[in-house]
Design a protein around this motif. Structure first.
Motif, mmCIF file in Angstrom:
data_model
loop_
_atom_site.group_PDB
_atom_site.id
_atom_site.type_symbol
_atom_site.label_atom_id
_atom_site.label_comp_id
_atom_site.label_asym_id
_atom_site.label_seq_id
_atom_site.Cartn_x
_atom_site.Cartn_y
_atom_site.Cartn_z
ATOM 1 N N ASP A 12 0.839 -1.190 0.000
ATOM 2 C CA ASP A 12 0.000 0.000 0.000
ATOM 3 C C ASP A 12 0.876 1.242 0.000
ATOM 4 O OD1 ASP A 12 -2.264 -1.511 0.026
ATOM 5 O OD2 ASP A 12 -2.638 -1.306 2.181
ATOM 6 N N VAL A 13 0.555 2.190 -0.883
ATOM 7 C CA VAL A 13 1.290 3.459 -0.929
ATOM 8 C C VAL A 13 0.826 4.368 0.193
ATOM 9 C CG1 VAL A 13 1.763 5.516 -2.318
ATOM 10 C CG2 VAL A 13 1.694 3.272 -3.399
ATOM 11 N N VAL A 14 -0.479 4.422 0.409
ATOM 12 C CA VAL A 14 -1.062 5.190 1.518
ATOM 13 C C VAL A 14 -2.083 4.292 2.207
ATOM 14 C CG1 VAL A 14 -0.743 7.484 0.526
ATOM 15 C CG2 VAL A 14 -2.795 6.177 -0.027
ATOM 16 N N PRO A 15 -2.347 4.529 3.478
ATOM 17 C CA PRO A 15 -3.391 3.756 4.150
ATOM 18 C C PRO A 15 -4.750 4.029 3.505
ATOM 19 C CG PRO A 15 -1.989 4.894 5.746
ATOM 20 C CD PRO A 15 -1.647 5.445 4.398
ATOM 21 N N ASP A 34 8.870 14.164 -5.622
ATOM 22 C CA ASP A 34 8.510 12.838 -5.128
ATOM 23 C C ASP A 34 7.079 12.805 -4.596
ATOM 24 O OD1 ASP A 34 9.112 10.158 -4.747
ATOM 25 O OD2 ASP A 34 9.754 10.441 -2.671
ATOM 26 N N SER A 35 6.161 13.306 -5.407
ATOM 27 C CA SER A 35 4.763 13.324 -4.998
ATOM 28 C C SER A 35 3.891 12.670 -6.055
ATOM 29 C CB SER A 35 4.288 14.758 -4.724
ATOM 30 O OG SER A 35 4.336 15.534 -5.905
ATOM 31 N N LEU A 36 2.692 12.306 -5.650
ATOM 32 C CA LEU A 36 1.710 11.690 -6.526
ATOM 33 C C LEU A 36 0.414 12.473 -6.409
ATOM 34 C CD1 LEU A 36 0.838 9.195 -8.307
ATOM 35 C CD2 LEU A 36 0.103 8.139 -6.159
ATOM 36 N N TRP A 37 -0.071 12.973 -7.551
ATOM 37 C CA TRP A 37 -1.366 13.658 -7.592
ATOM 38 C C TRP A 37 -2.428 12.655 -8.007
ATOM 39 C CZ3 TRP A 37 -2.256 18.660 -6.124
ATOM 40 C CH2 TRP A 37 -1.125 19.494 -5.972
ATOM 41 N N LEU A 59 -9.126 16.544 -5.432
ATOM 42 C CA LEU A 59 -7.787 16.407 -5.988
ATOM 43 C C LEU A 59 -6.837 16.363 -4.803
ATOM 44 C CD1 LEU A 59 -5.770 16.543 -8.432
ATOM 45 C CD2 LEU A 59 -5.797 19.029 -8.116
ATOM 46 N N ALA A 60 -6.001 15.323 -4.739
ATOM 47 C CA ALA A 60 -5.130 15.162 -3.573
ATOM 48 C C ALA A 60 -3.682 15.014 -3.995
ATOM 49 C CB ALA A 60 -5.557 13.954 -2.748
ATOM 50 N N ARG A 61 -2.784 15.538 -3.158
ATOM 51 C CA ARG A 61 -1.348 15.379 -3.348
ATOM 52 C C ARG A 61 -0.817 14.453 -2.269
ATOM 53 N NH1 ARG A 61 3.249 17.146 -1.096
ATOM 54 N NH2 ARG A 61 5.116 17.287 -2.394
ATOM 55 N N ILE A 62 -0.053 13.425 -2.685
ATOM 56 C CA ILE A 62 0.484 12.429 -1.766
ATOM 57 C C ILE A 62 2.002 12.521 -1.752
ATOM 58 C CG2 ILE A 62 0.757 9.943 -1.375
ATOM 59 C CD1 ILE A 62 -2.017 9.663 -2.772
ATOM 60 N N ASP A 63 2.578 12.603 -0.568
ATOM 61 C CA ASP A 63 4.028 12.565 -0.385
ATOM 62 C C ASP A 63 4.447 11.097 -0.438
ATOM 63 O OD1 ASP A 63 6.625 12.356 0.758
ATOM 64 O OD2 ASP A 63 6.354 14.307 1.711
ATOM 65 N N LEU A 64 5.152 10.705 -1.494
ATOM 66 C CA LEU A 64 5.491 9.291 -1.674
ATOM 67 C C LEU A 64 6.481 8.792 -0.623
ATOM 68 C CD1 LEU A 64 5.667 9.095 -5.563
ATOM 69 C CD2 LEU A 64 3.937 8.088 -4.063
ATOM 70 N N ALA A 65 7.362 9.660 -0.163
ATOM 71 C CA ALA A 65 8.334 9.231 0.850
ATOM 72 C C ALA A 65 7.639 8.921 2.175
ATOM 73 C CB ALA A 65 9.394 10.308 1.042
ATOM 74 N N GLY A 67 4.210 8.457 2.393
ATOM 75 C CA GLY A 67 3.034 7.634 2.181
ATOM 76 C C GLY A 67 1.801 8.224 2.807
ATOM 77 N N ARG A 68 1.657 9.543 2.685
ATOM 78 C CA ARG A 68 0.533 10.252 3.293
ATOM 79 C C ARG A 68 0.005 11.338 2.360
ATOM 80 N NH1 ARG A 68 -1.854 7.732 7.664
ATOM 81 N NH2 ARG A 68 -0.226 6.722 8.891
#
Length: 203
Positions: A12-15, A34-37, A59-65, A67-68
């Protein structure tokens, strides 16, 4: 959101539901930070769906390092944010399939803004920022260019399709080695297209 490595191991990348995530549709990796939109919507096919949340989309931005989810921008009113692409200036463009329009999140803004009136497109889905900065958008009528999307009033230019091929119902769009790769999976037989775009010739 799940990551799969070369050996087929999943993680899982994020919970689940982190930062208010609903069903996840379009995704775009931004390697510069290092983010995921992601475009996310409360849809009936998601886990733990409830009628009360129907029509909510973010629309959400996720910090991949980490995982949030680090930022979330909710669409005003009801809609379905579907696919997205990021411009060189940091603007994030996202299709809104139910309302038939496109929204943009500018780097200097904290809210989604519509680029066009409702029903400009017929269920827009795939979207791609081309190397020249223009946008390519897919809907059930086919493909269209959005010229100068950073302008106050960007223009829509429909693309003619050679040999009477039908290019409506394209879901994902990507750029690869000078060509557009398109996934057509919403109408008829599923296909993968490799396309050359001629903006000057409108085809």
């Amino acid at each position: 959101i799940v990551a799969v490595d070369a050996r087929g191991n999943c993680r899982d990348v994020v919970p689940e539901g982190d930062g208010g995530l609903f069903a996840v549709l379009g995704m775009h990796v931004d390697p510069s930070n290092d983010s995921l939109w992601v475009a996310s919507a409360a849809a009936p096919f998601m886990i733990n769906a409830t009628p009360a949340g129907a029509g909510v989309s973010i629309l959400a931005r996720i910090d991949l390092a980490r995982g949030r989810v680090t930022a979330s921008y909710q669409l005003a009113g009801s809609g379905l944010l579907n696919d997205l692409s990021r411009g060189k200036d940091g603007s994030v463009y996202v299709t809104e399939s139910r309302g038939g329009t496109i929204y943009v999140l500018r780097p200097t803004h904290n809210e989604l803004q519509p680029l066009f009136p409702q029903d400009t497109f017929e269920s827009p889905n795939g979207i791609l920022v081309l190397p020249d900065g223009n946008l390519l958008v897919a809907d059930f009528d086919g493909l269209a260019l959005i010229l100068d999307p950073s302008a106050t009033e960007p223009r829509v230019q429909r693309l003619n399709t050679p040999d009477d091929l039908y290019l409506g119902g394209i879901d994902g769009l990507a750029w690869s080695e000078g060509r557009v790769v398109a996934i057509q999976n919403l109408v008829g037989r599923s296909r993968i297209w490799s396309l050359s775009i001629d903006p000057k010739g409108s085809r």
